[in-house]
Write an enzyme that holds these catalytic residues in place. Structure first.
Site: not given
Ligand code: G3P
Length: 225
Positions: A86
Site C-alpha cells: 500500500k
Molecule cells: O485500511 C484503510 C481504511 O479502511 C481506513 O479506514 O475506518 O480508518 O477510515 P478508517
C-alpha cells in the site's frame, strides 16, 4: 465484489478466515499500531493464518521514493507473492507505484479521496486504488458517488486497476459500493458481522428447530437416513 478484512487482530482474522468468504486482509500503520509488540512476527502470523494464496496488504512507512521502493520489495520478499504494497496517493507515491508495477509488484494506492487521484494511480499501474468512503462522507463529500465515478472512469478506459473501497462505518455503505461494480471492499470486523447478522434469521432458525423437535424429537435427519 470481493471482501477483505480490514484489521490486524489475530482473533478476528482467525474467525473471519474460517467462517466468512474473505479473500485477504488489509492493514495500515494505524491498524498495526493497535497491535504493538513485534509487528514483523505479527504480520508473519497473519500470513500463516490466511495461507499463501490470500491477499495481504501492507502499507509502506517510508516517505522518500528510493526508500519506498526498497521497503516495498522487502515487504513482498518477507510476506510472499500475494502481498500487496500500500502506497499513499502522493506524487512520490505515484512514481514509486509506476516503478514497482513495472517490476510486477502489486501496488494498492491508498488514502484515495478523489477520482483524480484514482485516475493517476491507475495510469501509474496500480493493481488497486483504495477510496476512503466514510472519510469522504465525514468531509461532506459523497463517498459512494466517488467510488461510482472512479468505476465509470476505469470502465471507460478498460483499465485493469480495481477499486478496493475502504473506510466503512456501515454495512449499507458496503452494499452501495457493491452496486457501483467496484471489484473489492475492505471491511472492519464489526461492519463485516453486520453484513451477516439478522434477528429474523435467528428467529427463523429457532422456529425450524422447535418445529422439528416437536415432530421428531432429538433425532437428526442424518440419523434417519
Ligand atoms: O485500511 C484503510 C481504511 O479502511 C481506513 O479506514 O475506518 O480508518 O477510515 P478508517
Amino acid at each position: 465484489m470481493k471482501l477483505i478484512l480490514d484489521t490486524a487482530n489475530l482473533d478476528d482474522i482467525r474467525y473471519f478466515n474460517t467462517y466468512y468468504p474473505i479473500v485477504g486482509v488489509t492493514t495500515n500503520p494505524t491498524i498495526l499500531s493497535r497491535e504493538g509488540g513485534d509487528i514483523v512476527a505479527h504480520l508473519h502470523e497473519i500470513r500463516k493464518i490466511i495461507g499463501d494464496e490470500k491477499e495481504l496488504h501492507i502499507q509502506v512507512t517510508e516517505t522518500e521514493y528510493e526508500a519506498i521502493v526498497k521497503e516495498a520489495k522487502m515487504i513482498v520478499k518477507a510476506f510472499g507473492k500475494k502481498s500487496f504494497v500500500k502506497i499513499p496517493a502522493t506524487d512520490i507515491g505515484l512514481r514509486a507505484t509506476k516503478t514497482l508495477s513495472d517490476e510486477g509488484i502489486g501496488v494498492t494506492v491508498t488514502a484515495v479521496l478523489s477520482a483524480g487521484q484514482a485516475l493517476l494511480a491507475a495510469n501509474a499501474g496500480a493493481a488497486y486504488v483504495a477510496p476512503y468512503v466514510s472519510r469522504l462522507e465525514n468531509i461532506c463529500e459523497n463517498g459512494v458517488e466517488t467510488v461510482a465515478e472512479i468505476q465509470q472512469i476505469f470502465d471507460a478506459a478498460g483499465c485493469d486497476t480495481e477499486i478496493l473501497a475502504a473506510s466503512f462505518k456501515t454495512a449499507r455503505e458496503v452494499l452501495e459500493v457493491a452496486l457501483t461494480g467496484a471489484g473489492a471492499a475492505t471491511v472492519a470486523a464489526d461492519v463485516m458481522k453486520k453484513l451477516l447478522s439478522h434477528t429474523t434469521t435467528d428467529t427463523s432458525i429457532a422456529g425450524f428447530a422447535a418445529d422439528w423437535e416437536k415432530a421428531f424429537g432429538k433425532r437428526t435427519l442424518g440419523s434417519m437416513l
